[in-house]
Design a protein around this motif. Structure first.
Motif, PDB file in Angstrom:
ATOM      1  N   ASN A 127       0.849  -1.190   0.000  1.00 16.68           N
ATOM      2  CA  ASN A 127       0.000   0.000   0.000  1.00 16.68           C
ATOM      3  C   ASN A 127       0.887   1.242   0.000  1.00 16.68           C
ATOM      4  O   ASN A 127       1.369   1.672   1.043  1.00 16.68           O
ATOM      5  CB  ASN A 127      -0.925  -0.032   1.219  1.00 16.68           C
ATOM      6  CG  ASN A 127      -1.915   1.132   1.203  1.00 16.68           C
ATOM      7  OD1 ASN A 127      -2.087   1.798   0.182  1.00 16.68           O
ATOM      8  ND2 ASN A 127      -2.545   1.378   2.335  1.00 16.68           N
ATOM      9  N   LEU A 128       1.131   1.792  -1.179  1.00 15.03           N
ATOM     10  CA  LEU A 128       2.009   2.956  -1.316  1.00 15.03           C
ATOM     11  C   LEU A 128       1.209   4.105  -1.924  1.00 15.03           C
ATOM     12  O   LEU A 128       0.416   3.901  -2.850  1.00 15.03           O
ATOM     13  CB  LEU A 128       3.200   2.623  -2.215  1.00 15.03           C
ATOM     14  CG  LEU A 128       4.163   1.549  -1.673  1.00 15.03           C
ATOM     15  CD1 LEU A 128       5.103   1.054  -2.758  1.00 15.03           C
ATOM     16  CD2 LEU A 128       4.955   2.094  -0.480  1.00 15.03           C
ATOM     17  N   ALA A 129       1.472   5.321  -1.414  1.00 16.62           N
ATOM     18  CA  ALA A 129       0.643   6.474  -1.802  1.00 16.62           C
ATOM     19  C   ALA A 129       0.596   6.705  -3.309  1.00 16.62           C
ATOM     20  O   ALA A 129      -0.487   6.895  -3.873  1.00 16.62           O
ATOM     21  CB  ALA A 129       1.149   7.730  -1.098  1.00 16.62           C
ATOM     22  N   VAL A 130       1.756   6.698  -3.969  1.00 16.03           N
ATOM     23  CA  VAL A 130       1.728   7.019  -5.408  1.00 16.03           C
ATOM     24  C   VAL A 130       0.975   5.959  -6.204  1.00 16.03           C
ATOM     25  O   VAL A 130       0.355   6.267  -7.226  1.00 16.03           O
ATOM     26  CB  VAL A 130       3.149   7.215  -5.996  1.00 16.03           C
ATOM     27  CG1 VAL A 130       3.769   8.508  -5.505  1.00 16.03           C
ATOM     28  CG2 VAL A 130       4.050   6.026  -5.733  1.00 16.03           C
ATOM     29  N   LEU A 131       1.029   4.710  -5.720  1.00 15.96           N
ATOM     30  CA  LEU A 131       0.306   3.646  -6.419  1.00 15.96           C
ATOM     31  C   LEU A 131      -1.193   3.739  -6.112  1.00 15.96           C
ATOM     32  O   LEU A 131      -2.041   3.559  -6.985  1.00 15.96           O
ATOM     33  CB  LEU A 131       0.841   2.276  -5.989  1.00 15.96           C
ATOM     34  CG  LEU A 131       2.341   2.023  -6.207  1.00 15.96           C
ATOM     35  CD1 LEU A 131       2.723   0.637  -5.721  1.00 15.96           C
ATOM     36  CD2 LEU A 131       2.695   2.176  -7.689  1.00 15.96           C
ATOM     37  N   ARG A 132      -1.495   4.028  -4.852  1.00 18.25           N
ATOM     38  CA  ARG A 132      -2.886   4.063  -4.408  1.00 18.25           C
ATOM     39  C   ARG A 132      -3.647   5.245  -5.010  1.00 18.25           C
ATOM     40  O   ARG A 132      -4.801   5.116  -5.413  1.00 18.25           O
ATOM     41  CB  ARG A 132      -2.915   4.156  -2.865  1.00 18.25           C
ATOM     42  CG  ARG A 132      -4.302   4.151  -2.235  1.00 18.25           C
ATOM     43  CD  ARG A 132      -4.203   4.225  -0.721  1.00 18.25           C
ATOM     44  NE  ARG A 132      -3.615   5.491  -0.264  1.00 18.25           N
ATOM     45  CZ  ARG A 132      -2.453   5.582   0.379  1.00 18.25           C
ATOM     46  NH1 ARG A 132      -1.742   4.510   0.646  1.00 18.25           N
ATOM     47  NH2 ARG A 132      -1.990   6.763   0.748  1.00 18.25           N
ATOM     48  N   GLU A 133      -2.973   6.387  -5.096  1.00 22.92           N
ATOM     49  CA  GLU A 133      -3.677   7.606  -5.494  1.00 22.92           C
ATOM     50  C   GLU A 133      -3.658   7.885  -6.991  1.00 22.92           C
ATOM     51  O   GLU A 133      -4.346   8.772  -7.469  1.00 22.92           O
ATOM     52  CB  GLU A 133      -3.081   8.808  -4.730  1.00 22.92           C
ATOM     53  CG  GLU A 133      -3.334   8.711  -3.235  1.00 22.92           C
ATOM     54  CD  GLU A 133      -2.680   9.838  -2.450  1.00 22.92           C
ATOM     55  OE1 GLU A 133      -2.371  10.888  -3.057  1.00 22.92           O
ATOM     56  OE2 GLU A 133      -2.465   9.668  -1.240  1.00 22.92           O
ATOM     57  N   SER A 134      -2.862   7.146  -7.722  1.00 25.11           N
ATOM     58  CA  SER A 134      -2.861   7.338  -9.180  1.00 25.11           C
ATOM     59  C   SER A 134      -3.960   6.466  -9.787  1.00 25.11           C
ATOM     60  O   SER A 134      -4.180   5.338  -9.350  1.00 25.11           O
ATOM     61  CB  SER A 134      -1.491   7.005  -9.763  1.00 25.11           C
ATOM     62  OG  SER A 134      -1.057   5.740  -9.308  1.00 25.11           O
ATOM     63  N   ASN A 135      -4.646   7.013 -10.774  1.00 21.48           N
ATOM     64  CA  ASN A 135      -5.836   6.346 -11.319  1.00 21.48           C
ATOM     65  C   ASN A 135      -5.541   5.310 -12.393  1.00 21.48           C
ATOM     66  O   ASN A 135      -6.451   4.650 -12.872  1.00 21.48           O
ATOM     67  CB  ASN A 135      -6.783   7.397 -11.943  1.00 21.48           C
ATOM     68  CG  ASN A 135      -7.299   8.366 -10.901  1.00 21.48           C
ATOM     69  OD1 ASN A 135      -7.381   8.015  -9.726  1.00 21.48           O
ATOM     70  ND2 ASN A 135      -7.637   9.574 -11.326  1.00 21.48           N
ATOM     71  N   MET A 136      -4.290   5.235 -12.813  1.00 18.88           N
ATOM     72  CA  MET A 136      -3.942   4.374 -13.947  1.00 18.88           C
ATOM     73  C   MET A 136      -3.066   3.215 -13.449  1.00 18.88           C
ATOM     74  O   MET A 136      -2.592   3.263 -12.314  1.00 18.88           O
ATOM     75  CB  MET A 136      -3.215   5.181 -15.025  1.00 18.88           C
ATOM     76  CG  MET A 136      -1.882   5.785 -14.638  1.00 18.88           C
ATOM     77  SD  MET A 136      -1.939   7.102 -13.381  1.00 18.88           S
ATOM     78  CE  MET A 136      -3.039   8.302 -14.110  1.00 18.88           C
ATOM     79  N   PRO A 137      -2.846   2.181 -14.272  1.00 10.55           N
ATOM     80  CA  PRO A 137      -1.925   1.109 -13.860  1.00 10.55           C
ATOM     81  C   PRO A 137      -0.574   1.713 -13.453  1.00 10.55           C
ATOM     82  O   PRO A 137       0.001   2.500 -14.187  1.00 10.55           O
ATOM     83  CB  PRO A 137      -1.792   0.254 -15.128  1.00 10.55           C
ATOM     84  CG  PRO A 137      -3.092   0.451 -15.844  1.00 10.55           C
ATOM     85  CD  PRO A 137      -3.452   1.898 -15.583  1.00 10.55           C
ATOM     86  N   SER A 138      -0.127   1.347 -12.249  1.00  6.19           N
ATOM     87  CA  SER A 138       1.062   1.978 -11.675  1.00  6.19           C
ATOM     88  C   SER A 138       2.017   0.924 -11.143  1.00  6.19           C
ATOM     89  O   SER A 138       1.594  -0.031 -10.486  1.00  6.19           O
ATOM     90  CB  SER A 138       0.666   2.896 -10.515  1.00  6.19           C
ATOM     91  OG  SER A 138      -0.375   3.765 -10.908  1.00  6.19           O
TER      92      SER A 138
END
Ligand SMILES: [Zn+2]
Length: 261
Positions: A127-138
């Motif tokens: 659970n990482l912020a940039v992965l969680r908050e970005s709307n696209m495959p990250s």
């Protein structure tokens, strides 16, 4: 072609992890900038969360990607540990993720893991912020441990390779046009005897051919051309009548004796 948001981690007052000789924020920025130009040569569009040593918040990074309408989000990091940990790993968000996200992770992961020469710590979820908050495959890439000497050596000295391997993984997933190259210049075909339509040389072609003939003649004999003509020839200032006159002179001097090379 796709829109890639490349996110070199940390920056500014946030150095990220530090090794003996380098800082995470600098190592990942170098890879990110190179990765950007590689993806662009394949026809993709790239936006960076930062292209200089500045601080951007985690939410700010995700928001930039969302606002831009990125198709994919790639975050670049160096790992660190107080133990002797070493190796390469990638992360995607730990909650429900799309098939595309898993596939993007696997393709990038395998492209790098097969080449980087450190232990493959695996494809992970967190659970990482940039992965969680970005709307696209990250996908977040932890290339290696800046805290471990052999890993840090790779992070410092293999910037080009890290960018290349990452780009290869991304291209394998997203495709991309062949890098733009200069089309080969076709060999001029020799005119066929009898085909009069091909005998329409331009005046510059005549001059160039004549200049070539004269230079070769001069190389083959010990009789140099008159200095003033020679200078004109070398400067490309001959006119057609100059060139024809020079050929007559060459014939008179016996430069042209009917021998072939
Ligand atoms: Zn980091």
């Amino acid at each position: 072609m796709a829109k890639f948001f490349i996110d070199p981690g940390h920056g500014g007052h946030d150095s990220g992890a530090s090794g003996k000789f380098s800082k995470e924020k600098d190592n990942v920025l170098k890879v990110g900038m190179r990765l950007k130009s590689l993806l662009e040569t394949y026809g993709h569009t790239v936006k960076m969360s930062r292209s200089t040593d500045v601080f951007v918040s985690l939410s700010g990074r995700a928001k930039m990607a969302n606002d831009w309408g990125a198709d994919y989000f790639i975050s670049l990091h160096n790992n660190s540990a107080t133990t002797n940990a070493s190796g390469f790993e990638t992360f995607i968000q730990d909650s429900a993720v799309s098939v595309a996200t898993s596939k993007l992770q696997a393709t990038i992961h395998n492209a790098i893991a097969s080449k980087i020469g450190v232990r493959d710590r695996g494809m992970k979820r967190k659970n990482l912020a940039v992965l969680r908050e970005s709307n696209m495959p990250s996908v977040l890439i932890e290339y290696a441990f800046v805290s471990y000497p052999e890993d840090e050596n790779i992070l410092i000295n293999k910037v080009e390779q890290l960018a290349q391997w990452t780009a290869q993984g991304i291209i394998a997933f997203a495709g991309g046009g062949k890098p733009a190259t200069t089309p080969p210049v076709p060999e001029p075909s020799l005119p066929q005897l009898g085909d009069k339509s091909l005998y329409k040389p331009t005046s510059s072609a005549i001059l160039n051919s004549t200049a070539t003939v004269l230079k070769r003649l001069e190389q083959k004999t010990d009789l140099p051309l008159d200095p003033q003509w020679r200078e004109k020839l070398l400067k490309g200032e001959l006119t057609i009548s100059d060139a024809i006159g020079l050929l007559y002179v060459a014939i008179d001097r016996g430069h042209i004796v009917g021998k072939t090379e």
